[in-house]
Design a protein around this motif. Sequence first.
Motif, PDB file in Angstrom:
ATOM      1  N   ASP A  36     -10.206 -56.053  -6.851  1.00  0.00           N
ATOM      2  CA  ASP A  36     -10.327 -54.517  -7.582  1.00  0.00           C
ATOM      3  C   ASP A  36     -10.405 -53.398  -6.689  1.00  0.00           C
ATOM      4  O   ASP A  36      -9.743 -52.253  -7.086  1.00  0.00           O
ATOM      5  CB  ASP A  36     -11.919 -54.617  -8.240  1.00  0.00           C
ATOM      6  N   LEU A 187      -3.199 -51.219 -11.375  1.00  0.00           N
ATOM      7  CA  LEU A 187      -3.838 -50.011 -12.057  1.00  0.00           C
ATOM      8  C   LEU A 187      -2.802 -48.767 -12.077  1.00  0.00           C
ATOM      9  O   LEU A 187      -2.650 -47.930 -12.670  1.00  0.00           O
ATOM     10  CB  LEU A 187      -5.198 -49.787 -11.543  1.00  0.00           C
ATOM     11  N   SER A 507     -10.384 -49.229 -14.191  1.00  0.00           N
ATOM     12  CA  SER A 507     -10.274 -50.816 -14.296  1.00  0.00           C
ATOM     13  C   SER A 507     -10.721 -51.260 -15.776  1.00  0.00           C
ATOM     14  O   SER A 507     -11.676 -50.678 -16.322  1.00  0.00           O
ATOM     15  CB  SER A 507     -10.691 -51.783 -13.086  1.00  0.00           C
TER      16      SER A 507
END
Length: 550
Positions: A36, A187, A507
Amino acid sequence: MEVESKAIQHTDEMPVTALTEQTDRAVLNEKAKRADEEDHKAKIIPALRLHYKAVFWAFVVSMCVIMEGYDTSLLNNFYAFPAFAKKFGKFDPGSGKYQLTAPWQAGLGNSSGVGAFFGAFLNGFLVDRFGHKRVVLGSLLALAGFLFIVFFASSIEVLLVGEILCGFPWGIFATISPAYASEILPLSLRVYMTSWTNMCFIIGQLISAGVLAGLVHNNSDWAYKIPFAVQWFWPLILFPVLLFAPESPWYLVRKGRVEEARGSLVRLNHKETEAASIDEQLALIIHTDNQEKELLLEVSTSYWQCFRGVEARRTEIASMVFAGTILTGLTFAYNTTYFFSSIGLSSTQAYNLNVGGTAMALASTLVSWVFIMPYFGRRTIYLWGTFGMTVILFLIGILNVRTNTHSFALAQAVLTLIWTCVFQLSVGQLAWALPAEIGSTRLRQKTVVIGRNAYYIVSVVASVLEPYFVNPTAWNLKGYTSFFWMGLALLTLVWVFFRLPETKGRSYEEINLLFAKGIGSRHFSEYQVDVFEETDQKGMVVHIERAERV
């Protein structure tokens, strides 16, 4: 040769092996958190280098939408096409031309949309059962068969049936493309390749406009048969390429096929991407899937689930974002060859303006990619785009008081082209990108389907009304029609201000928690959330290999 940022390496990390059947939650979270963090830090150019394969497959799958854009533009512009109007219409003494009656214009204009509505709805079940790849391939084969009906149609009734049937695969393509792109891309690239679907729609319209402009003086049946036949090109080219497409790793994780998901990630990443990076990406997918099951408190992925709890708000947003494209005047101001003819422009002028307008639309999407999307949020772009289109629609209506003057009629035509540019700089692009990231990942496909079907429903109503607004045999309001659409655009603007959240840079896990916490739409961008700090406290064991029954 070394590839920039090729291996998201961590020197203080033990060798990473395949995730086991039961992985400790803390270990999984650690891997997911690293993925992430890398996803949030990644810039566009390095991400393109590492994920060029994923970009390619999103690019190809979305090209299926070219066919829907092509046909939508085709039928809307056929009404002013001399050969088509003579074959399927009736002579109108008032205008001295062959015309399709307003009811048949409305019927044909909505036929593919009706089919697309049911095709999209069916797609929500098909993708859950068969996955994205097999559904796309089956739809391409079905479309190739249905095209024979429209090509050989000898009556307007047969043409209507053929268009309805062709709409089924078009509805599938329109809803599967943004969802697939959002699941295979990082992303930083997500908004570009989901909005690429919109660009494919425009490419189809541009091809259609060019084909029609080249055949407008052809008075034989081939003048409209050739445009129909061109559509066979796309299944012929895309089907053999998509035979090799990887399945979405998110879909495979939801089905408990984790090793297959790992294989898809390997195929979607650069060949030199390290196993540790693949494991971390896979861990992030599993972590997000588990988070959603905890937030939803069940594993159901039915349509009904989209209207329950926080998912109802997400479904509302996806639906309004898609429907907003029609409510801001799309049916009136976009691809307006028939409107150009109704205000006194010649067929040649009308089709040349249509080609130019569609080319401007495509250029506007590129401008949006380079100069708008990287610097402004989704909410900001959609809000100001809606405001701009509302003002333009007002000006078009005002100018209609002197529409008998050629310069005023030409000014109205130019304003519709400016409207087209504003639309594609803002709402047109984001209407495809936002629904694909607003819904939870487990309900993403169905959220996109419901949003797109909201578009089809509003489009059907608009397509029924629009011929009556401008047809000389009906209400014949011409440019005054824009006042009606201006009112709807103003209402859409109010909704956007109060209900559309900002999702740029978020996210899927962050979006999940923001909705779960009930954060107001105008406060999404400023709210700070740490998804791993919150989920780490749960201390649960993750059963990765559990097959899920949906």
